[in-house]
Scaffold this motif. Structure first.
Motif, PDB file in Angstrom:
ATOM      1  N   LYS A  60      17.453  11.016  43.526  1.00  0.00           N
ATOM      2  CA  LYS A  60      17.156  10.761  42.053  1.00  0.00           C
ATOM      3  C   LYS A  60      18.207  11.371  40.962  1.00  0.00           C
ATOM      4  O   LYS A  60      17.769  12.109  40.137  1.00  0.00           O
ATOM      5  N   ALA A  61      19.477  11.243  41.426  1.00  0.00           N
ATOM      6  CA  ALA A  61      20.465  11.982  40.691  1.00  0.00           C
ATOM      7  C   ALA A  61      20.466  11.356  39.289  1.00  0.00           C
ATOM      8  O   ALA A  61      20.119  10.160  39.262  1.00  0.00           O
ATOM      9  N   ARG A  62      21.061  11.912  38.454  1.00  0.00           N
ATOM     10  CA  ARG A  62      21.363  11.384  37.151  1.00  0.00           C
ATOM     11  C   ARG A  62      22.867  11.072  36.886  1.00  0.00           C
ATOM     12  O   ARG A  62      23.910  11.809  37.286  1.00  0.00           O
ATOM     13  N   VAL A  63      23.229   9.436  36.785  1.00  0.00           N
ATOM     14  CA  VAL A  63      24.571   9.190  36.931  1.00  0.00           C
ATOM     15  C   VAL A  63      24.977   8.372  35.573  1.00  0.00           C
ATOM     16  O   VAL A  63      24.345   7.517  35.172  1.00  0.00           O
ATOM     17  N   LEU A  64      26.068   8.602  35.307  1.00  0.00           N
ATOM     18  CA  LEU A  64      26.721   8.080  34.036  1.00  0.00           C
ATOM     19  C   LEU A  64      27.827   7.049  34.367  1.00  0.00           C
ATOM     20  O   LEU A  64      28.648   7.240  35.309  1.00  0.00           O
ATOM     21  N   ASP A  65      27.546   5.669  33.832  1.00  0.00           N
ATOM     22  CA  ASP A  65      28.416   4.403  34.358  1.00  0.00           C
ATOM     23  C   ASP A  65      29.277   4.628  33.169  1.00  0.00           C
ATOM     24  O   ASP A  65      28.552   3.828  32.120  1.00  0.00           O
ATOM     25  N   VAL A  66      30.523   4.746  33.353  1.00  0.00           N
ATOM     26  CA  VAL A  66      31.394   4.633  31.922  1.00  0.00           C
ATOM     27  C   VAL A  66      32.089   3.523  32.225  1.00  0.00           C
ATOM     28  O   VAL A  66      32.795   3.131  32.969  1.00  0.00           O
ATOM     29  N   GLY A  67      31.881   2.555  31.104  1.00  0.00           N
ATOM     30  CA  GLY A  67      32.558   1.292  31.080  1.00  0.00           C
ATOM     31  C   GLY A  67      31.669   0.383  32.059  1.00  0.00           C
ATOM     32  O   GLY A  67      32.232  -0.553  32.701  1.00  0.00           O
ATOM     33  N   CYS A  68      30.393   0.377  31.651  1.00  0.00           N
ATOM     34  CA  CYS A  68      29.444  -0.139  32.520  1.00  0.00           C
ATOM     35  C   CYS A  68      29.669  -1.634  32.627  1.00  0.00           C
ATOM     36  O   CYS A  68      29.052  -2.184  33.675  1.00  0.00           O
ATOM     37  N   GLY A  69      30.436  -2.439  31.607  1.00  0.00           N
ATOM     38  CA  GLY A  69      30.209  -3.915  31.558  1.00  0.00           C
ATOM     39  C   GLY A  69      28.992  -4.486  31.641  1.00  0.00           C
ATOM     40  O   GLY A  69      27.943  -4.174  30.812  1.00  0.00           O
ATOM     41  N   THR A  70      28.897  -5.566  32.409  1.00  0.00           N
ATOM     42  CA  THR A  70      27.673  -6.458  32.654  1.00  0.00           C
ATOM     43  C   THR A  70      26.633  -5.454  33.351  1.00  0.00           C
ATOM     44  O   THR A  70      25.394  -6.181  33.600  1.00  0.00           O
TER      45      THR A  70
END
Length: 230
Positions: A60-70
């Motif tokens: 249940k990690a917290r993850v940042l998707d930078v430039g997530c697009g679609t």
């Protein structure tokens, strides 16, 4: 002067002007929209890099998707693995698609060079960060600063998965899917050095040759790095 101060000075530029204007970049990707996934339907290198990242994350990690697009495939892959995903992108058109494709995730319109831990628009800390083909939208002078921001956003020992197209370019204008965008790139050894200098240990490196499905998107060599914050 510390490495951080040097990165910030480069980011500010000689006249202190701050980040470059990326309005045109956002407008191009607003117009491209879902056609991006049509042009790049197979993202094996990206999926493999996320799979490696998943092995480094706690439950249940917290993850940042930078430039997530679609939101496809990365945000969807992370959510399917049971993680909490925050996606950011400069293009509101891409974010609209991401909210439909991955409704379980949280999405915000942000420039990657302005990401912060705290403050009114602060995002907090993360166990992991993904950044696929997004750093290439920055001039080279801003890339070390953006990587330092990732370092600040990650918890100690946090995982980073990123990719760029291998090319010796700095803020060069290129045609892309009937639009013009500005891109930067590094050769493989140069990218590794920049990432290490930003405070990351490189755990794995991959190079993929990729031929997009559309003739107006040229073939490219894609670099993937899996890293850990030191």
């Amino acid at each position: 002067m510390s490495d951080w101060d040097e990165a910030y000075a480069a980011y500010r530029g000689p006249d202190g002007g701050g980040i470059s204007d990326r309005t045109g970049q956002a407008e191009a990707f607003d117009a491209i929209g879902g056609r991006y996934d049509e042009a790049f339907p197979h993202k094996e290198g990206q999926v493999t890099a996320v799979t490696r990242l998943l092995a480094e994350l706690p439950p249940k990690a917290r993850v940042l998707d930078v430039g997530c697009g679609t939101g496809v495939p990365t945000a969807r892959q992370l959510v399917a693995a049971g993680h909490r995903v925050v996606g950011v992108d400069l293009s509101e058109g891409m974010l609209e698609l991401a909210r439909v494709n991955v409704p379980e995730a949280e999405f915000h319109q942000r420039d990657l060079a302005t990401l912060r831990v705290g403050g009114p628009e602060g995002l907090g800390h993360f166990d992991g960060i993904t950044c696929f083909f997004t750093l290439l939208m920055l001039p080279r002078s801003e890339i070390p600063y953006a990587l330092r921001q990732f370092h600040q956003l990650l918890k100690p020992g946090g995982a980073l998965a990123l990719s760029m197209v291998e090319a010796d370019l700095d803020d060069a204008e290129i045609p892309f899917m009937s639009h013009f965008i500005r891109v930067s790139g590094y050769l493989r050894e140069e990218l590794s050095q920049v990432v290490r200098e930003a405070g990351f240990e490189i755990l794995a490196e991959d190079l993929h040759s990729y031929a997009p499905a559309r003739a107006d998107a040229p073939p490219e060599h894609q670099l993937f790095l899996n890293c850990r914050r030191t």
